[in-house]
Motif scaffolding. Structure first.
Motif, mmCIF file in Angstrom:
data_model
loop_
_atom_site.group_PDB
_atom_site.id
_atom_site.type_symbol
_atom_site.label_atom_id
_atom_site.label_comp_id
_atom_site.label_asym_id
_atom_site.label_seq_id
_atom_site.Cartn_x
_atom_site.Cartn_y
_atom_site.Cartn_z
ATOM 1 N N ILE A 1 0.834 -1.212 0.000
ATOM 2 C CA ILE A 1 0.000 0.000 0.000
ATOM 3 C C ILE A 1 0.870 1.264 0.000
ATOM 4 O O ILE A 1 0.539 2.253 -0.651
ATOM 5 C CB ILE A 1 -0.981 -0.060 1.189
ATOM 6 N N ARG B 1 1.916 1.795 -3.466
ATOM 7 C CA ARG B 1 0.795 2.213 -4.287
ATOM 8 C C ARG B 1 0.502 3.697 -4.086
ATOM 9 O O ARG B 1 0.236 4.420 -5.033
ATOM 10 C CB ARG B 1 -0.421 1.372 -3.901
ATOM 11 N N PHE C 1 -3.448 0.276 -15.339
ATOM 12 C CA PHE C 1 -3.147 -0.936 -14.557
ATOM 13 C C PHE C 1 -2.994 -0.694 -13.042
ATOM 14 O O PHE C 1 -3.658 -1.359 -12.244
ATOM 15 C CB PHE C 1 -1.903 -1.607 -15.150
ATOM 16 N N PRO C 2 -2.154 0.273 -12.599
ATOM 17 C CA PRO C 2 -1.992 0.434 -11.143
ATOM 18 C C PRO C 2 -3.288 0.832 -10.447
ATOM 19 O O PRO C 2 -3.501 0.475 -9.279
ATOM 20 C CB PRO C 2 -0.977 1.576 -11.024
ATOM 21 N N ARG D 1 -6.186 -0.272 -11.030
ATOM 22 C CA ARG D 1 -7.045 -1.449 -10.796
ATOM 23 C C ARG D 1 -6.741 -2.047 -9.434
ATOM 24 O O ARG D 1 -7.635 -2.573 -8.780
ATOM 25 C CB ARG D 1 -6.836 -2.483 -11.902
ATOM 26 N N PHE D 2 -5.481 -1.977 -9.014
ATOM 27 C CA PHE D 2 -5.158 -2.485 -7.668
ATOM 28 C C PHE D 2 -5.634 -1.513 -6.603
ATOM 29 O O PHE D 2 -5.951 -1.911 -5.488
ATOM 30 C CB PHE D 2 -3.647 -2.702 -7.531
ATOM 31 N N GLY E 1 -8.323 0.179 -6.640
ATOM 32 C CA GLY E 1 -9.778 0.170 -6.477
ATOM 33 C C GLY E 1 -10.434 1.468 -6.909
ATOM 34 O O GLY E 1 -11.486 1.840 -6.409
ATOM 35 N N ILE E 2 -9.824 2.139 -7.873
ATOM 36 C CA ILE E 2 -10.420 3.387 -8.379
ATOM 37 C C ILE E 2 -11.499 3.015 -9.396
ATOM 38 O O ILE E 2 -11.292 2.119 -10.225
ATOM 39 C CB ILE E 2 -9.319 4.258 -9.018
#
Lengths: 227, 439
Positions: free
Chosen positions: A67, A70, A94-95, A97-98, A100-101
């Motif tokens: 996190i 991120r 891509f980033p 998607r991790f 949670g946007i």
């Protein structure tokens, strides 16, 4: 293949001020990349402490470290590390998607960032259809999607020709002017023209360090990589 | 990471390597299809076996017999004397009637000696029996022609009895006359010739006349080969065989008693209860349950054979995923660098393995279902040709219940998930820097 321990870094004590443009230089194998990865939470130090924004990285577990990467860090690599099967736009998305946007928001943000790096018209091209400089600009856009305060670049111009290199350097400088902290590992002597903070590393030790009031001005040729 | 983002990413990743995913999934398809097909066959066999049984008889019936020689070895030498027999006496009948769920207790008697049944010149050695009820229909015997209400001097004839008449004067090699039909026999007179021997070896014969008042339908039970007569009349005949001695039901009991349960569900419990009382009780229902448990074992064995194919497929998935992780090491490093947690990476790779299992399960369920349809069509045409050539059609068919299809898809998905566990754990715990530097 021995099991002998090698200390990539030893006795390093380094302060990086917020909003600075730090360039770490040194011959290959000197441990400069290791230092960068430690800052980014991609590697763990065997001893010592790394504090970023009041947080001690060694105290974070694997998920918290994920996190941290991120939210606080944007990475740029020498070999771009784009996913070949995805378009430029998908690579930038891509980033998120991790993170949670929501779908609509991440699409909007990716398009805006691609425009910012001058690749708005190439959004739907695959990495293989882009030049090296363009690929690295996609990677820069990807590093920015989660709006990190810290940008870490590992030899960002190492695979690029002169003009593309300057374009990337210019973008990094602009990001620095927006208030982001930039740390670049580079072989490229021209990079020092942008630095507010220079660090030389040799055999895992800082041998020289210098700070400048203002980065020395350097004539940047006009960007002509956009076809 | 949101669930739908995860799912869409998994399927994007799978579609990136279509050829390999398809090849790996083919193993799962074969395994799942084998499970579906074999279990369908087993449950088809079970269905036809039990449906044949249901045709046999009324499932609420329990046949109860005296316990001949029960405790014979405990009582000591001398064999099974009447003392050690648990007789179906009047009081025993009351005891049985008192069991929970028993609707009726009906005594049944057989002729205790030989009898030849004559119809004109034709002869027949079917057994005579009697049921202590006013109407045979109470016992579940169904009438084909005439009536089931017996009085003294009348008889109701089982379906096979009609065909069993033959002419004793016809020599071997000569043509037997065609046996009478049910219509021929109805309302005709039968002569019953009883034979016994006196203590000094002298043959004694007695003849009675019976009027046929009804012919039974084929019931695949003890009624098919029997001639039913009035209960009192049969008792009189048995007393004649017994040298005129009266039969004491309080002491000698009945040959056989039919117990009817109120509900099929109670039959097995009642049967056990009667056995505990010391009698011998049999019910078609306990046979049905025995057959059911046999078929459950058959299904498990068949399913297990299919599961071996699935196991091989599972190893294939594990191999594919391990290879994928080697290939995508750098990508895993990148995912971590741009903010994927270990849990995200684990979910993605587990999901890809489960996705292969799911796709294979879907294909396998479809293939197995189609396969069982094909078997049914082939078996049907084969049986049809058998029936034409006079064979008895057996009940070979495959039954694919919906639960089997759903279960097999879920099972294949779980197999995929489990096979992906080790590779996914390896991917999730990769050190990001090492992964990024991996070439």
């Amino acid at each position: 293949m021995g099991r002998q321990k090698v200390h990539a870094l030893d006795g390093v004590n380094l302060d990086i001020a917020p909003g600075s443009f730090t360039v770490i230089m040194g011959p290959s194998g000197s441990g400069k990349s290791t230092l960068l990865y430690l800052l980014g939470g991609l590697d763990r130090a065997t001893s010592g402490q790394i504090w970023v924004n009041g947080k001690e990285l060694e105290g974070l577990d694997e998920n918290d470290l994920g996190i941290y990467r991120r939210k606080s860090v944007g990475f740029i690599f020498q070999s771009f590390n784009l996913i070949a099967s995805m378009s430029a736009l998908q690579n930038v998305i891509f980033p998120m998607r991790f993170a949670g946007i929501p779908r609509g928001e991440r699409h909007k943000r990716a398009v805006r960032l691609l425009n910012q790096v001058g690749l708005g018209k190439r959004a739907l091209h695959k990495p293989t259809e882009l030049s090296g400089g363009q690929q690295q600009r996609v990677a820069v856009a990807r590093a920015l999607v989660n709006n990190p305060a810290l940008i870490l670049a590992d030899e960002p111009t190492g695979n690029l020709d002169t003009t593309s290199s300057f374009a990337i350097m210019k973008i990094l400088k602009e990001l620095n002017e927006d208030g982001r902290t930039i740390v670049v590992v580079s072989h490229d002597a021209r990079m020092r023209q942008f630095a507010s903070h220079m660090v030389y590393i040799l055999d895992g030790k800082i041998v020289s360090e210098a700070e400048y009031e203002e980065a020395s001005s350097f004539e940047i040729p006009e960007d002509d990589t956009e076809e | 990471m949101r669930f739908w983002d995860l799912v869409s990413l998994i399927f994007e990743n799978l579609s990136r390597r279509k050829g390999r995913v398809v090849l790996t999934a083919v193993g799962v398809v074969i395994g799942t299809a084998a499970v579906v097909l074999l279990v369908s066959l087993a449950s088809g066999l079970q269905k036809s076996a039990t449906s044949n049984l249901y045709g046999i008889d009324d499932l609420t019936k329990i046949e109860v017999y005296p316990n001949y020689g029960g405790g014979m070895y405990i009582e000591g030498p001398g064999g099974g004397s009447t003392d050690t027999m648990k007789q179906l006496t009047t009081s025993a009948l009351q005891e049985i009637a008192a069991i929970d769920g028993v609707k009726e207790v009906i005594p049944k008697e057989y002729l205790m000696g030989g009898a030849a049944i004559r119809y004109g010149r034709l002869e027949n050695y079917s057994s005579l029996m009697a049921v202590d009820t006013d109407d045979l229909a109470n016992m579940g015997y169904k009438i084909d022609q005439g009536s089931t209400e017996l009085r003294k001097g009348t008889a109701v004839v089982g379906s096979w009895v009609v065909q069993n008449f033959y002419d004793p004067s016809v020599r071997p090699g000569q043509e037997q006359p065609t046996p009478p039909t049910a219509e021929d026999l109805l309302n005709q007179k039968l002569r019953v010739v009883l034979t016994k021997w006196s203590s000094d070896g002298e043959e004694i014969q007695k003849t009675i006349n019976l009027q046929v008042i009804g012919i039974l339908q084929e019931g695949r039970n003890d009624g098919d080969g029997s001639i039913f007569i009035d209960f009192g009349e049969l008792t009189t005949l048995n007393e004649w065989f017994n040298n005129g001695k009266r039969i004491n039901r309080n002491k000698d009991g009945y040959n056989n008693v039919v117990v009817k349960a109120e509900d099929v569900d109670q039959v097995v419990a009642i049967t056990e209860r009667i056995n505990e009382l010391g009698f011998m009780a049999y019910s078609p229902q306990s046979m049905v349950e025995g057959i059911n448990s046999y078929f459950i074992i058959l299904q498990l064995v068949f399913g297990g054979i299919g599961a071996i194919a699935l196991l091989v497929a599972a190893i294939g998935i594990a191999n594919t995923m391990t290879m994928a992780i080697l290939e995508r090491t750098k990508e895993i490093g990148l995912m971590k660098a741009i903010g994927a947690t270990n849990r995200d990476v684990l979910s993605i790779f587990l999901g890809e393995a489960a996705g292969i299992g799911f796709l294979g399960g879907l294909g396998g369920a479809l293939l197995g279902w189609l396969g069982s349809k094909v078997i049914n069509v082939v078996a049907m045409s084969f049986l049809a040709s058998q029936a034409q050539s006079g064979g008895i059609p057996s009940g070979l068919n495959a039954v694919t219940p919906a639960w089997l299809l759903i279960f097999s898809i879920i099972f294949a998905t779980l197999v995929g998930l489990l096979s992906g566990l080790y590779p996914a754990l390896r991917a999730a715990t990769l050190a990001p820097m090492m992964a990024l530097k991996y070439e």
